[in-house]
Enzyme design. Structure first.
Site, short mmCIF file in Angstrom:
data_model
loop_
_atom_site.label_atom_id
_atom_site.label_comp_id
_atom_site.label_asym_id
_atom_site.label_seq_id
_atom_site.Cartn_x
_atom_site.Cartn_y
_atom_site.Cartn_z
N LYS A 6 25.82 129.71 -20.41
CA LYS A 6 27.03 130.51 -20.22
C LYS A 6 28.02 130.27 -21.35
O LYS A 6 28.64 131.19 -21.86
CB LYS A 6 27.70 130.21 -18.88
CG LYS A 6 28.89 131.14 -18.64
CD LYS A 6 29.66 130.78 -17.41
CE LYS A 6 30.45 129.53 -17.54
NZ LYS A 6 31.61 129.61 -18.46
N ASP A 7 28.15 129.00 -21.76
CA ASP A 7 29.04 128.68 -22.88
C ASP A 7 28.19 128.68 -24.15
O ASP A 7 27.97 127.64 -24.78
CB ASP A 7 29.70 127.32 -22.64
CG ASP A 7 30.54 127.35 -21.37
OD1 ASP A 7 31.38 128.26 -21.24
OD2 ASP A 7 30.32 126.51 -20.49
N LEU B 179 31.48 120.50 -10.09
CA LEU B 179 30.08 120.85 -10.34
C LEU B 179 29.62 122.05 -9.53
O LEU B 179 30.07 122.29 -8.43
CB LEU B 179 29.19 119.66 -9.98
CG LEU B 179 29.41 118.41 -10.81
CD1 LEU B 179 28.47 117.31 -10.33
CD2 LEU B 179 29.19 118.69 -12.28
N GLY C 26 24.81 125.47 -11.78
CA GLY C 26 24.55 125.70 -13.19
C GLY C 26 24.54 124.42 -14.01
O GLY C 26 24.06 124.39 -15.13
N HIS C 27 25.08 123.35 -13.46
CA HIS C 27 25.21 122.13 -14.25
C HIS C 27 23.94 121.27 -14.26
O HIS C 27 23.83 120.37 -15.08
CB HIS C 27 26.33 121.26 -13.65
CG HIS C 27 27.71 121.69 -14.04
ND1 HIS C 27 28.64 122.08 -13.14
CD2 HIS C 27 28.31 121.76 -15.24
CE1 HIS C 27 29.77 122.37 -13.76
NE2 HIS C 27 29.59 122.19 -15.04
#
Ligand code: PAF
Length: 295
Positions: A156-157, A33, A36-37
């Site tokens: 990001k993804d 982790l 960003g999570h």
């Protein structure tokens, strides 16, 4: 520091769920982790930690993917935002998530899988042809296990968020996907669990990716006329490809919902500018992803 409940089975998760009232926010992760999570916008937050084998092709980094459960547990236990904490870590085993087993060799796989056609084949899907099938399948399983009202994924993804939003829409799933802004290192490099594969110096040089995406954004924002994709990205391509150890996989200008490539863009038209860049160090190559939404 909170004592977070660690749950390993779907049965136990359902029994915990039956004791709750109020919305459940769900943050699916593969662990390792970083800032960003995390999001804590609901009365209850479930974070799953599961390195999903079906989204790795044979030969990819499934075995070496960073697994840092104790560190993840400690990050989550120390997290408190406006008095809210993580309620549960759901960390199932592979056999809990794939009760009939899972073979990494696609030709040997049997059973139910989810494919989201039209948005899974391009960009990341070109280099990793079955990646989004694996992601969509595991995320649907996780949604069925957790039954959240809201699920949080990082920008990001970006392609992953497009694929999963489409899955939620087309399969009539009763939840909303929330896309969390990209969190960056001080250098500007987008945070990613795989950044840990890079040396400090390459990590800091990798900031050129975001710096140059911002230059592309500036060209778009300062133009009063329709621009071709080339006019926006040609300098990006030259600068990155001329940098030793860096090689662009793709730079895409695409519609944010369909991921169809755009050859031109008008002022005020929104689109996603996304890139994957190969970075090589000590004979190991990793791909760094980043993107900016133009609007
Ligand atoms: O983004 C990730 O970490 C993974 O693709 C996800 C969504 C947890 C599915 O395994």
């Amino acid at each position: 520091m909170t004592d977070i409940k660690i749950i390993r089975t779907v049965k136990e998760l359902r029994s915990w769920k039956s004791t709750t009232s109020g919305s459940i926010g769900f943050v699916p992760t593969m662990g390792a982790l970083h800032k960003g999570h995390l999001s804590l916008d609901n009365p209850y937050t479930v974070v799953s930690i599961f390195v999903n084998p079906s989204q790795f092709a044979p030969g990819e980094d499934l075995d070496s993917y960073p697994r840092t459960f104790d560190q993840d547990y400690s990050i989550l236990s120390n997290l408190k935002i406006q008095n809210k904490t993580v309620s549960v870590i759901f960390a199932p085993t592979i056999s809990e998530m794939y009760p009939s087993g899972i073979d990494l060799d696609l030709t040997k796989q049997k059973g139910a899988f989810v494919t989201v056609l039209g948005v899974s084949e391009q960009l990341e899907g070109k280099t990793r042809p079955n990646f989004f099938r694996g992601v969509s399948t595991v995320v649907l399983k996780l949604f069925n296990a957790v039954q959240p009202q809201f699920a949080y994924f990082g920008q990001k993804d970006i392609q992953q968020t497009v694929v999963l939003k489409r899955m939620v829409k087309d399969l009539l799933l009763p939840l909303e996907i929330i896309v969390m802004p990209i969190v960056r290192e001080d250098s500007g490099l987008a945070l990613s669990s795989r950044n840990s594969y890079l040396s400090e110096s390459l990590r800091s040089r990798s900031s050129i990716i975001y710096e140059n995406l911002q230059e592309c954004e500036k060209i778009y924002q300062e133009s009063h006329n329709e621009l071709t994709k080339d006019e926006i990205v040609s300098r990006f391509i030259d600068l990155i490809n001329n940098e030793p150890d860096f090689q662009i996989d793709y730079i895409s200008l695409a519609n944010l919902e369909t991921l169809e490539e755009l050859s031109t863009i008008k002022p005020g038209q929104s689109a996603v500018l996304s890139t994957a860049v190969y970075v090589t160090e000590n004979n190991r190559t990793i791909r760094l992803l980043d993107n900016i939404i133009l609007n």
